[in-house]
Design an enzyme around this catalytic site. Structure first.
Site, PDB file in Angstrom:
ATOM      1  N   TYR A 260       0.822  -1.215   0.000  1.00 12.18           N
ATOM      2  CA  TYR A 260       0.000   0.000   0.000  1.00 12.18           C
ATOM      3  C   TYR A 260       0.852   1.259   0.000  1.00 12.18           C
ATOM      4  CZ  TYR A 260      -4.439  -2.264  -0.130  1.00 12.18           C
ATOM      5  OH  TYR A 260      -5.517  -2.973  -0.588  1.00 12.18           O
ATOM      6  N   HIS A 413      -5.533  -2.634   6.786  1.00  7.84           N
ATOM      7  CA  HIS A 413      -4.918  -3.670   5.956  1.00  7.84           C
ATOM      8  C   HIS A 413      -3.968  -4.560   6.758  1.00  7.84           C
ATOM      9  CE1 HIS A 413      -6.752  -2.572   2.236  1.00  7.84           C
ATOM     10  NE2 HIS A 413      -6.390  -1.313   2.377  1.00  7.84           N
TER      11      HIS A 413
END
Ligand SMILES: [Ca+2]
Ligand SMILES: [Ca+2]
Ligand SMILES: [Ca+2]
Ligand SMILES: [Mg+2]
Ligand SMILES: [Mg+2]
Ligand SMILES: [Mg+2]
Ligand SMILES: [Mg+2]
Lengths: 731, 731
Positions: A260, A413
């Site tokens: 990410y 996440h």
């Protein structure tokens, strides 16, 4: 040096964000003389020309990612940005025409659009199923608009701004505060999208929203996003600057992990570049001690030998520093971050550059052979805004890479994987981290979105190479608890002979202390190849069951113990990820050392573990309760200790020898370690003896309670006295 | 041209087998001027020097392959041969000394040796566990002896011959007739070993044995070898020439398959080269219409895009034309087979040459840029001594390779896999053939020998992509039956648009006729990518169950039907290989077309199959009843038709699109075939309609009974009349 003389470019004329009038002039003057820039320009031109020849397609939004309308709109924004650049650099109006005509199509379509018909997102977009992708569109489209701004008529500009850009910016901000007013990679994209179009239009109201967020929103305190993350904490700062301050540690580690971070770096850096050009007084590249540049270097340090990102938290395998986001990141970091020549060697591998000042600088550096190898060393990257929420360490020798994770949760996440590790040999996974359960942009697989097995399997502790207590994930698998905790580094110490990292986790299982120490030992006169030493010390206050899995990759060659294959395969458990494992074989552990020898990609590996006869060994495979084949059928070996308060796992992993299917020669196929023993294990000290096949021994003695480097220690083991200075000794 | 002027070299002086006095002179004159030859020489010198510096080790035999003594003796014979060559070319006595000293060690050890202590072989050796490896030793050692023959004293030669070479040759021949007097790759090695040493020593008695076998032996008629093959048929011709005549078809296909052909080519060709030098009157390279040269070209044609051999019969994956045996083969075939410039391009990839006349010729050819690409086309290689025992066909377009097998049994290494196929895309297996169950020379795995799962799994029909009747292997899995039968080609016809092969098998299941037709269709205005069409027509006389597996590689993306994952996994059956499959999921087939979409190595694939609602679909995985993890956990999809006399399987396989984990773009992820239908299926004709996503259709009509290319056909389907010439039409 990084931020010199940009003030003069800050005029009202365009382009002025990524390309600048001065920059374009400079580029044009050097065209044809700088190989990598010229090559990239030619590649981009071919791409865009091919798309122009196909004609413009702006379909009515319908599909999830992977589906036609999603992929078409995605392609459109990427091509828009490129076409804008080509217009500026090549002075060929056909590109301006193409950008304008596509914008006009969008300006026609956009006002007619309801919410995207796919209802899965907490923040549905209009062009795409989520505001996130809409924001991607605007970040790229803003650059294209900047490039043709002066070429457009005032009427065209007013039409586009009023019917497309401003409503678009308002939709992803005011209309979607739950998306825009957060600290999260989604919000970063939203902030930057609004900020970029604000800079093109010189719209200060929008710019303020981009930088500092919406002044008021109506986000409920307990609202969660699609991934189960909280939308907003109390007193949370928001906007671009908050998104820069909070998720990045002072070392440049982004708390969600490199996959990410890679995705987030693009908006961070592209907007920083635009701000540097338009608002140099913000000194954005100096912000938080130059964290943006550090972040790019951190990202490169989070790749294996081939440049592929380690799969930390939700992360799809195969993503690498060859991605377009990293091309942008490396070039910007080079240009605005002090011309680090090691970045040039990465740019050289990428073999393309940004078509702007930054790419020109990189291509020029490469032309002048200024590049130096990017040397990835053993390194720690702290986590948390202030660097005090644990971290991640990578131990490296030539070929081995051990990644040891003791971070904070990593926002929505994050995985429940405190003190987990995984390792590579020569760029190949040997002990793997599973990654995510998703096939990004592959429509066949749940629209390319997160699959439910991401929650039920990939995030669970049993999916990781760390200790699980009583078949329950860390923090009970609860984000609300996990996000309030982090592990702590105990020590990190690098020498030629032994590279050590150690960390503790006291909150994953209340009442149980987890303390793991990992080392790469390079001691060739003792064991020819470097090997990994792994000491996992579990101190409980009640009687528990502990599981430690090793997700090895490859084919089992040999074990030193008998195991019983199961005639019918049943699941290992019924929840917390255990329901996804089929038990293939079971064994009682040897009453001394377990040896597990396997081969992967024609290299041999051996796990040696100091086991007790009461330990159970479980051979399992992923794939149970997976009715749509969303999971890979990968194997694991689990060492289970039952009915015990404390547990000490002592393991060694060797990569040794090789096999050639062409010569059919097998070399050094066996472990060089004859035995691993625990000589002592107290609250304060753990002493491990390793014996090689020539009956030579080495001792590793470790202080469990004092990481200080200067303290003198003295203990007696079996009537022998040992003295040393520092937290451990290897001798 | 191939065999000119070798008579003059046939003198009593040495070397005279592989190196010749004239050849050495020629080589020395050109040293330093021919890059690839010089490079190889330097590589070999480094190898040998490294071994010389380690000293000589001739241990007492003890281990299986993979173990120390096995690997050391193997290394010794390879180094002996190289050291002999270096002595000749470099004129440096240290190499002669090394060869002599090692021979003296062997001459000391050999007379003391009992049979090798490992008792597994039907023909135990002395240095190795089987005579086969002993023969390897002598083939290489003979060349070394030839190289230092003149340098040795008469007394040394007498000592070595009397105490080592002659007893060695007698042991593998007279003492092991069950090994020596057969038609089998083992015997070839035995024959050549004896023949090579005979040629060095000018021992005509041994040479006659080598060429024609032992005059008498005492092999029982029903004796079998370790692999279950019969040792000898009645009236069997034996010896080298019989071994050359019988297993090679006129096309150069070796009936055991390319993996063993590769292994066998070395003794065939090295002995042929020696015979050509010493006995040119035999005209060995003209034998059977130059079958040896054809065999080398056949071998290259039996490789995938990367040069890896197709896994036909017992074959370990990864073996390729980069192996040392193929270097020898390519150079010899080039030099003695008419200087085919396409062979030079293979030698160029191999990047090494033989250090003799043949290697010199190749290196010289490459220096002069005479190489042309080796173009692998669609091809049929017949099987059987006279080419009338079926064969193997490879259909190729740019990237797709379909291998279709309708051969004879393939001796003891054959699999029960009549009419099976497997396919590659761009050098990657898509539908795999399992290969063998063995880890060659990896001692951990059963001493590197064949594992019992090779018999219980790898050879069984269910391990292959072909039809299995009533869960029973072809010929009931009996070698005695299988070895008496073969399939027959029906037709093989190649055009730009459609490449077709078809074959019939009438004996695998008495009373059932199997007829399979496979095609690659390249018709880009209809279906963009080339696709595979597969029509398997089963005509039974009783009610049966038929299974057709597809051993796809990769991850399932999507199906157009619901399937039910099994909560606990049980085996699919209890014998004939079925006991090795775990059933993962079950489904009823769709009542029209099954679509099975998967991804492998970032390429998408779709299997479309014309199914009926009564068909069952089985998702299974290899690995049941495999208590030592000898098998790979690979998946399969099986289409099962029950309770039927006849069955028609009509399948299409497409390779389409791609995915990039770096750009995360997914392209062309879906099949372009909307439907496949059987319009007609009679004894005489089968008509298939394929419809694409744009509702365009093509018809493939096939005569099942007349393969003639000139016959005119006319049939009526749904009131439409179709006329064409030849066995099929595609339009
Ligand atoms: Ca890699
Ligand atoms: Ca096979
Ligand atoms: Ca390949
Ligand atoms: Mg990798
Ligand atoms: Mg994980
Ligand atoms: Mg291959
Ligand atoms: Mg097979």
């Amino acid at each position: 040096a990084a931020i010199k003389n940009n003030v003069e470019q800050n005029t009202a004329s365009h382009p002025s964000l990524i390309l600048t009038q001065k920059g374009v002039k400079n580029i044009k003057a050097q065209l044809g003389t700088i190989p990598l820039f010229d090559k990239t320009l030619e590649d981009v031109k071919q791409d865009v020309d091919a798309e122009i020849s196909k004609g413009i397609a702006v379909p009515i939004p319908k599909d999830f990612s992977g589906g036609y309308t999603h992929e078409q709109h995605k392609k459109n924004f990427l091509i828009l940005q490129k076409a804008g650049v080509l217009y500026q650099i090549l002075d060929d109006e056909k590109y301006a025409v193409y950008v304008r005509d596509m914008f006009l199509e969008y300006a026609k379509l956009y006002p007619t659009l309801p919410l995207h018909p796919q209802e899965r997102s907490y923040a549905r977009g209009k062009l795409f199923w989520q505001c996130l992708n809409d924001s991607n569109w605007l970040v790229y489209a803003s650059q294209a608009y900047d490039c043709i701004y002066n070429w457009l008529s005032k009427e065209e500009r007013e039409h586009l701004e009023n019917d497309l850009f401003i409503p678009f910016a308002n939709f992803i901000s005011e209309k979607n505060p739950q998306f825009f007013n957060r600290v999260h990679n989604h919000s970063t994209w939203g902030n930057v999208a609004v900020g970029m179009i604000a800079l093109v239009m010189d719209n200060d109201e929008l710019l303020q929203k981009a930088l500092y967020g919406l002044k008021t929103d109506s986000i409920a305190a307990n609202l969660k996003d699609d991934d189960g993350g909280f939308i907003k904490n109390k007193d949370q700062k928001v906007g671009f600057l908050a998104n820069l301050d909070e998720p990045f540690s002072p070392d440049g580690y982004y708390t969600e992990g490199p996959y990410y971070q890679r995705y987030a770096m693009y908006p961070f850096l592209i907007f920083a570049q635009a701000l540097e050009n338009k608002k140099p007084e913000l000194k954005i590249f100096e912000h938080k001690n130059a964290v943006l540049t550090k972040a790019v270097e951190a990202l490169i340090n989070l790749t294996d030998k081939d440049g592929e990102f380690y799969t930390i938290n939700d992360a799809q395998k195969g993503m690498s520093y060859y991605s377009r986001e990293l091309v942008t990141a490396v070039d910007i970091a080079y240009h605005y971050g002090g011309n680090n020549p090691e970045l040039l060697s990465i740019a050289k591998k990428q073999n393309k550059v940004n078509l702007d000042d930054t790419g020109l600088a990189v291509a020029l550096g490469l032309k002048n052979n200024l590049d130096k190898p990017f040397r990835k060393k053993s390194i720690t990257l702290t986590d948390g805004p202030n660097g005090n929420q644990g971290g991640i360490s990578i131990l490296r020798n030539n070929n081995l890479e051990v990644i040891f994770k003791y971070t904070a949760q990593g926002l929505s996440h994050g995985h429940y994987d405190k003190l987990s590790f995984f390792m590579y040999n020569n760029g190949t996974e040997v002990i793997q981290d599973y990654g995510l359960a998703r096939f990004v942009n592959i429509e066949q697989k749940g629209g390319g979105n997160y699959l439910k097995e991401n929650t039920t399997w990939a995030k669970q502790t049993i999916a990781h190479n760390t200790v699980i207590q009583n078949e329950t994930s860390h923090f009970n698998g609860k984000y609300s608890i996990g996000s309030k905790n982090h592990s702590n580094q105990y020590l990190f110490n690098i020498s030629e002979k032994i590279k050590v990292v150690s960390a503790k986790e006291n909150n994953a299982y209340p009442g149980t202390e987890l303390h793991r120490t990992m080392a790469i030992v390079t001691d060739s006169s003792f064991i020819k190849q470097p090997f990994v030493l792994d000491i996992f010390n579990v101190i409980g206050t009640s009687t528990n069951k502990y599981d430690l899995p090793f997700y090895y990759k490859g084919q089992i060659m040999q074990t030193n113990f008998k195991y019983t294959q199961q005639a019918t395969l049943k699941t290992l458990g019924d929840k917390n990820g255990y329901q996804h494992l089929f038990v293939e074989a079971l064994a009682d552990a040897p009453n001394s050392n377990l040896k597990f020898n396997w081969m992967h990609n024609n290299v041999f590996y051996t796990l040696t573990s100091a086991t007790q006869a009461t330990d159970k060994i479980i051979f399992a495979r992923i794939g149970a309760n997976d009715p749509e084949y969303n999971l890979r059928r990968d194997p694991t070996l689990i060492i289970r200790k039952t009915n015990t308060k404390n547990a000490l796992y002592v393991n060694a992993i060797e990569a040794h020898g090789s096999y050639s299917p062409v010569s059919e020669f097998s070399v050094n196929a066996y472990s060089s370690i004859a035995k691993i023993e625990t000589l002592l294990n107290t609250k304060d000290y753990t002493a491990i003896r390793i014996t090689n096949n020539n009956k030579q021994s080495k001792l590793f003695i470790f202080s469990n309670t004092n990481p200080d480097k200067t303290t003198a220690h003295s203990i007696t083991i079996n009537d022998n006295e040992f003295n040393w200075v520092g937290s451990y000794t290897y001798n």
